[in-house]
Design an enzyme around this catalytic site. Structure first.
Site, PDB file in Angstrom:
ATOM      1  N   TYR A 176      32.389  46.786  46.000  1.00 49.76           N
ATOM      2  CA  TYR A 176      33.738  46.215  45.903  1.00 49.76           C
ATOM      3  C   TYR A 176      33.982  45.179  47.005  1.00 49.76           C
ATOM      4  O   TYR A 176      34.455  44.071  46.752  1.00 49.76           O
ATOM      5  CB  TYR A 176      34.769  47.337  46.002  1.00 49.76           C
ATOM      6  CG  TYR A 176      36.203  46.859  45.915  1.00 49.76           C
ATOM      7  CD1 TYR A 176      36.774  46.536  44.687  1.00 49.76           C
ATOM      8  CD2 TYR A 176      36.979  46.723  47.069  1.00 49.76           C
ATOM      9  CE1 TYR A 176      38.087  46.094  44.612  1.00 49.76           C
ATOM     10  CE2 TYR A 176      38.291  46.284  46.997  1.00 49.76           C
ATOM     11  CZ  TYR A 176      38.839  45.966  45.770  1.00 49.76           C
ATOM     12  OH  TYR A 176      40.125  45.520  45.690  1.00 49.76           O
TER      13      TYR A 176
ATOM     14  N   SER B 190      40.856  40.688  48.794  1.00 50.27           N
ATOM     15  CA  SER B 190      41.273  41.992  49.303  1.00 50.27           C
ATOM     16  C   SER B 190      41.043  41.997  50.807  1.00 50.27           C
ATOM     17  O   SER B 190      40.234  41.216  51.339  1.00 50.27           O
ATOM     18  CB  SER B 190      40.447  43.107  48.651  1.00 50.27           C
ATOM     19  OG  SER B 190      40.637  44.340  49.315  1.00 50.27           O
TER      20      SER B 190
END
Length: 539
Positions: free
Chosen positions: A423, A410
């Site tokens: 995350y 990501s």
């Protein structure tokens, strides 16, 4: 046995007594012995024929350089085929110059050849046509790889070099360059000196005036990934071969010596089923979002697709869209992923591409994120990727044909945020894992890519969990994030296209979307700016 062809006698060896006949043709400066390790595996299921080409090993020696022309070599091959299999077509395999002369045979009308496997030896006519397409990086690279061809045309120095230096040291040369230990044929030096005529009698003549050469039978081209001398990928073989299968083997030029089992398996598979082989792609988290879009993108490119998801119904919907296969797998469990990998290999084969896509979202400050929430994020986003890389990576390495692993990281992997600690940490770990794994697997011709999407409109926003808030507030945050991602207007199809491109071009890091690319650049040139941005609440 001896087979007469023109003015020479060819020394022919036959192994095995049953099954289809497979003829193996050796290259330069080898003899039939280069095939011994491969033939030992093949003879269990096939009748295996090898022979010393003219001027090599125990075969006769031509009287002139002109006797080494391709048409003479093809005539020798046809004489061997007629002698060992007078009634049935044979399956032909050639390596190096054995492949070059085999191309001459298979492109001759009426050849009794059922299939042809080419290893590290192109058709000279095809090379000639390709060389006329204009100067490119691929042309320059091949020019430098082929330096030895010019050396072999030196009238006195080339033979002298073989006699005084290279011939006596050939075993050491092969061990240093290819990592194989082999006792050279006793005729090696004299064979190498005579074999120089292969280059002098053919290269300039064919390359100067290439012919139109078509191969009507199924052809399998095996490209060793560490071949120092020839690459066949740039050649427009589809123009000349209607039924073409391209495969790779993680080996150097002398694959018959270094990787006999893998090469024998490829030959056996192709003889048994010569239909063009389609790439197999495995995708975790394939039930929706980026996973489903990636499945569609690869299917549209002609690949076979296998998807998994914790939601079997969603995975089955994707499989129905792409004509693939669906499995229910929880990537948090190493045992489950390993069992699935073995099942995929058994039912569909070892995959060529693995996309570790399964992931979950979580938002919240570090202090408000519980140990259980941390563990859940790491189990799915990091351990799930580790399990997929390990289970399928081991199968890819064992197969020896290379491949590609794609890990979904990501932009958060390099874009810090005070409300994405769990995350972002999980994705940063995937980012670094991918780089480490890329370095480790390079020698096995397995590429690894880290895909780093920015804001992409998928259903991950609707399932993202939030720390330190009530369930009602969590629902409001999910709805707000979903609306924002929808307004951004970048769908999972854009990420899927980048994944396919990354596999085809073997890219290491692929930021997707403008913000992901901008953050990547900022992290390299102005990391302080990102640390300032990290203090904002961008929920």
């Amino acid at each position: 046995m001896k087979v007469r062809s023109g003015d020479v006698d060819l020394a022919v060896q036959v192994r095995g007594t049953s099954g289809p006949t497979v003829v193996l043709v050796h290259g330069y400066p080898d003899t039939h012995e280069v095939w011994d390790r491969v033939a030992t595996v093949l003879e269990k299921d096939f009748r295996v024929v090898t022979y010393d080409v003219r001027g090599a090993g125990e075969s006769g020696v031509p009287s002139t350089e002109d006797d080494y022309r391709l048409e003479r070599l093809a005539a020798d091959l046809f004489a061997v085929i007629d002698a060992v299999s007078p009634d049935e077509p044979v399956h032909l395999v050639g390596h190096d110059w054995g492949s070059i002369q085999s191309w001459e045979a298979v492109t001759t009308p009426g050849a009794r050849i059922a299939t042809f496997t080419s290893i590290s030896g192109p058709c000279l006519d095809h090379m000639g046509h390709w060389s006329r397409k204009g100067l490119s990086i691929a042309h320059l690279k091949q020019f430098f790889r082929s330096w030895y061809i010019a050396a072999f045309h030196l009238p006195v120095l080339a033979p002298l070099f073989w006699r005084l230096y290279l011939g006596p040291r050939w075993a050491g040369v092969l061990q240093r360059l290819e990592g194989v230990k082999v006792k050279p044929a006793r005729t090696l030096t004299s064979d190498a000196v005579r074999g120089i005529s292969l280059y002098r009698a053919n290269i300039r003549q064919v390359m100067r005036s290439p012919r139109q050469r078509f191969a009507p039978m199924p052809v399998q081209v095996v490209q060793p990934t560490r071949d120092r001398y020839i690459r066949t990928e740039p050649l427009d073989l589809e123009r000349w071969v209607p039924s073409l299968t391209r495969r790779r083997i993680a080996a150097g030029h002398w694959a018959p010596l270094s990787h006999p089992a893998a090469l024998a398996r490829m030959i056996s598979e192709f003889v048994t089923d010569s239909t063009p082989r389609r790439e197999l792609v495995v995708i975790t988290g394939g039930g929706s979002g980026i996973g489903r879009a990636t499945a569609v993108a690869f299917a549209e490119a002609g690949s076979r697709v296998v998807v998994s998801d914790v939601d079997l119904a969603a995975a089955e919907e994707t499989a129905a869209l792409v004509g693939g296969h669906a499995y229910e797998v929880d990537v948090r469990s190493e045992d489950a992923v390993r069992a699935w990998a073995k099942q995929v290999a058994s039912e569909h084969g070892v995959p060529d591409v693995v996309v570790n896509n399964a992931g979950i979202g979580h938002s919240g400050s570090f202090l408000s994120t519980s140990a259980e929430q941390w563990q859940r994020v790491l189990d799915v986003n990091l351990s799930g990727v580790v399990h997929g890389c390990r289970a399928f990576g081991e199968l890819m390495v064992e197969r020896g044909e290379g491949g590609h692993i794609v890990n979904l990281a990501s932009a958060a992997a390099y874009l810090p945020s005070k409300i994405l600690s769990a995350y972002a940490t999980s994705k940063a770990a995937v980012f670094m894992l991918s780089d480490c794994l890329r370095a480790e697997l390079a020698e096995h011709a397995i590429g690894v890519s880290a895909i780093c999407p920015g804001i992409v409109n998928t259903n991950i926003t609707a399932t993202t969990t939030f720390s330190g808030v009530s369930s009602a507030e969590e629902s409001r945050k999910q709805e707000r994030a979903s609306r924002m991602y929808a307004r951004r207007g970048f769908g999972p199809e854009g990420v899927a296209r980048e994944i396919v491109r990354a596999v085809r071009s073997n890219r290491a890091v692929v930021p997707v979307t403008v913000e992901a690319r901008a953050a990547r650049v900022a992290g390299l040139v102005a990391p302080g700016l990102l640390r300032t941005f990290a203090k904002l609440d961008v929920t």
